[in-house]
Design a protein around this motif. Structure first.
Motif, PDB file in Angstrom:
ATOM      1  N   GLU A 117      -8.315   5.605  -2.164  1.00  0.00           N
ATOM      2  CA  GLU A 117      -9.190   6.749  -2.054  1.00  0.00           C
ATOM      3  C   GLU A 117     -10.518   6.126  -1.063  1.00  0.00           C
ATOM      4  OE1 GLU A 117      -7.581   6.123  -5.015  1.00  0.00           O
ATOM      5  OE2 GLU A 117      -6.197   7.592  -4.536  1.00  0.00           O
ATOM      6  N   PRO A 135     -11.661   2.735   4.185  1.00  0.00           N
ATOM      7  CA  PRO A 135     -12.217   3.237   5.414  1.00  0.00           C
ATOM      8  C   PRO A 135     -11.024   4.081   6.200  1.00  0.00           C
ATOM      9  CG  PRO A 135     -12.985   0.887   5.305  1.00  0.00           C
ATOM     10  CD  PRO A 135     -11.955   1.218   3.975  1.00  0.00           C
ATOM     11  N   THR A 136     -11.358   4.815   6.816  1.00  0.00           N
ATOM     12  CA  THR A 136     -10.386   5.842   7.439  1.00  0.00           C
ATOM     13  C   THR A 136      -9.357   4.959   8.386  1.00  0.00           C
ATOM     14  OG1 THR A 136     -11.850   7.702   7.110  1.00  0.00           O
ATOM     15  CG2 THR A 136     -10.215   8.062   8.878  1.00  0.00           C
ATOM     16  N   ALA A 137     -10.052   4.043   9.025  1.00  0.00           N
ATOM     17  CA  ALA A 137      -9.476   3.523  10.267  1.00  0.00           C
ATOM     18  C   ALA A 137      -8.181   2.720   9.454  1.00  0.00           C
ATOM     19  CB  ALA A 137     -10.230   2.500  10.927  1.00  0.00           C
ATOM     20  N   ARG A 178      -6.560   3.416   6.533  1.00  0.00           N
ATOM     21  CA  ARG A 178      -5.998   3.918   5.425  1.00  0.00           C
ATOM     22  C   ARG A 178      -4.443   3.805   5.711  1.00  0.00           C
ATOM     23  NH1 ARG A 178      -9.137   8.513   4.232  1.00  0.00           N
ATOM     24  NH2 ARG A 178      -9.571   7.154   2.402  1.00  0.00           N
ATOM     25  N   ARG A 179      -4.124   4.342   6.809  1.00  0.00           N
ATOM     26  CA  ARG A 179      -2.631   4.244   7.143  1.00  0.00           C
ATOM     27  C   ARG A 179      -1.842   2.772   6.947  1.00  0.00           C
ATOM     28  NH1 ARG A 179      -0.072   6.671  12.420  1.00  0.00           N
ATOM     29  NH2 ARG A 179       0.159   8.368  11.226  1.00  0.00           N
TER      30      ARG A 179
END
Length: 184
Positions: free
Chosen positions: A10, A13-15, A17-18
């Motif tokens: 949660e 960092p978005t970058a 996430r995957r």
């Protein structure tokens, strides 16, 4: 007190996430070093790409683990040693081989010992391996491409071991059975 954040799925960092989701799916849990490396999405991506590339080399799985354990013990990464001890166990490696790798001592199989010695030479000489040490590696039945594959493994797992030491990544409970501390 650490300045590094052990991210969760949660908070990552978005970058990253995957990548974090992929590792969590693969392991069934999120290894703390990955949660810590996620603070730098580029470091995490770089390590995962280099590691995946190393997995695709012509070195067989047992040979790759010899390289990884050699780097991990040399760089004194307790997490990597524990994790890759588990991988060696899954591969059916002998207790004698695992014990020797964890101790940084000569391996019982000459070909694997040549690989361990060459990996140490790459580390010790920062790539400028003397001709006689390269010749010993090639005489053991390896090819020039394998020497370059070792460089890839050294690079990938130097990233990992350095990041784990910098962030002081703790040993996750699933790996406690393979806990390791460097010899004094």
């Amino acid at each position: 007190m650490s300045v590094f954040t052990a991210h969760t799925a949660e908070t990552v960092p978005t970058a990253a996430r995957r990548a974090v989701e992929g590792v969590q799916t693969r392991f069934g849990w999120l290894p703390t070093p990955v949660a810590l490396m996620a603070e730098s999405p580029r470091l995490l991506a770089g390590f995962l790409a280099a590691s995946a590339g190393f997995e695709q080399t012509d070195l067989v799985p047992l040979e790759r683990e010899v390289v990884i354990l050699t780097v991990s013990t040399t760089n004194e990464c307790h997490f990597c040693v524990a994790l890759h001890t588990g991988k060696l166990t899954q591969l059916g490696a002998t207790a004698e081989l695992i014990t020797a790798l964890r101790a940084g001592s000569a391996l019982p199989e000459p070909r694997l010992e040549a690989l361990r010695q060459f990996t140490l030479a790459v580390l010790d000489h920062r790539g400028a391996v003397p001709d006689d040490e390269l010749d010993d590696f090639l005489t053991a039945g390896y090819q020039p491409r394998h020497a370059l594959d070792v460089v890839l493994g050294v690079g990938a797992y130097t990233m990992s071991t350095f990041a784990n030491r910098l962030t002081r990544a703790p040993l996750d409970p699933p790996l406690a059975v393979h806990a390791w501390t460097p010899a004094a």
